[in-house]
Design an enzyme around this catalytic site. Structure first.
Site, PDB file in Angstrom:
ATOM      1  N   HIS A   7       0.619  -1.470   0.443  1.00  0.00           N
ATOM      2  CA  HIS A   7      -0.148   0.168   0.200  1.00  0.00           C
ATOM      3  C   HIS A   7       1.010   1.383   0.007  1.00  0.00           C
ATOM      4  O   HIS A   7       2.367   1.076   0.587  1.00  0.00           O
ATOM      5  CB  HIS A   7      -0.850  -0.175   1.244  1.00  0.00           C
ATOM      6  CG  HIS A   7      -0.250   0.059   2.796  1.00  0.00           C
ATOM      7  ND1 HIS A   7       0.131  -0.898   3.028  1.00  0.00           N
ATOM      8  CD2 HIS A   7      -0.173   1.017   3.557  1.00  0.00           C
ATOM      9  CE1 HIS A   7       0.344  -0.499   4.534  1.00  0.00           C
ATOM     10  NE2 HIS A   7      -0.004   1.043   4.413  1.00  0.00           N
TER      11      HIS A   7
ATOM     12  N   TYR B 180      11.401   4.356   0.350  1.00  0.00           N
ATOM     13  CA  TYR B 180      10.708   4.941  -0.532  1.00  0.00           C
ATOM     14  C   TYR B 180      10.023   5.641   0.504  1.00  0.00           C
ATOM     15  O   TYR B 180       8.545   5.236   0.065  1.00  0.00           O
ATOM     16  CB  TYR B 180       9.602   3.824  -1.303  1.00  0.00           C
ATOM     17  CG  TYR B 180      10.494   3.146  -1.756  1.00  0.00           C
ATOM     18  CD1 TYR B 180      11.613   2.622  -2.636  1.00  0.00           C
ATOM     19  CD2 TYR B 180      10.562   1.279  -1.074  1.00  0.00           C
ATOM     20  CE1 TYR B 180      12.309   1.976  -3.184  1.00  0.00           C
ATOM     21  CE2 TYR B 180      11.944   0.528  -1.232  1.00  0.00           C
ATOM     22  CZ  TYR B 180      12.046   0.488  -2.614  1.00  0.00           C
ATOM     23  OH  TYR B 180      13.016  -1.012  -2.895  1.00  0.00           O
TER      24      TYR B 180
END
Length: 177
Positions: free
Chosen positions: A59, A147
């Site tokens: 997600h 990230y």
């Protein structure tokens, strides 16, 4: 077809949670360059500002600010999800319902959106985004997760590299609301 009420404020700032369909999969981090390309392509054609973002294996969370006369975040998400799905090799199980609609089984159909209401709300959601890899046990310090927009914040001197690990924020408020 059920219609969902979504916040709609032109020029608004929104927090999003977007999930892949199989939450045990690692598609987003396995294909991070593809995801980045899809987001950049949509962003170039339909501008918006990414205020914060973190991509986890299954997600992602993001905060976007849309242009002054624009509230069309749903179409942007649809384009990102569609582009990403089309460029992936077909390996997922596709339900009969999705097959009948010509859909892939990559993403959950729905996503969570929240209209940011004020600076405190914005700061709380940015902290949530940046702390999320720690919450899920991927790293011990938010700056260790590759990230995340936290690196941009550290580079600009807005937060320290050991943010959250230094105890300067209350991480107990990062539960799901």
């Amino acid at each position: 077809m059920m219609l969902y009420r979504r916040a709609s404020q032109a020029g608004g700032t929104y927090f999003f949670t977007v999930n892949i369909n199989n939450r045990k999969d690692t598609l987003l981090t396995d294909h991070i360059d593809l995801l980045r390309d899809c987001v950049a392509s949509v962003k170039q054609r339909h501008p918006f500002r990414i205020d914060a973002m973190v991509v986890l294996p299954d997600h992602l969370h993001a905060i976007w600010t849309l242009p002054t006369n624009d509230s069309a975040y749903a179409s942007r998400w649809r384009m990102i999800k569609t582009s990403f799905s089309r460029k992936l090799p077909k390996s997922e199980v596709i339900s009969q319902s999705r097959q009948s609609r010509g859909e892939r089984g990559v993403w959950q159909r729905r996503y969570w959106e929240h209209l940011i209401r004020n600076n405190d709300d914005l700061e709380r959601h940015m902290d949530y985004i940046h702390f999320n890899p720690v919450k899920h046990g991927y790293v011990g310090n938010p700056s260790e997760w590759p990230y995340s927009s936290i690196h941009r914040y550290i580079q600009r001197g807005w937060i320290d590299n050991d943010w959250a690990a230094s105890g300067e924020i209350d991480t107990t408020c990062f539960g799901e609301r």
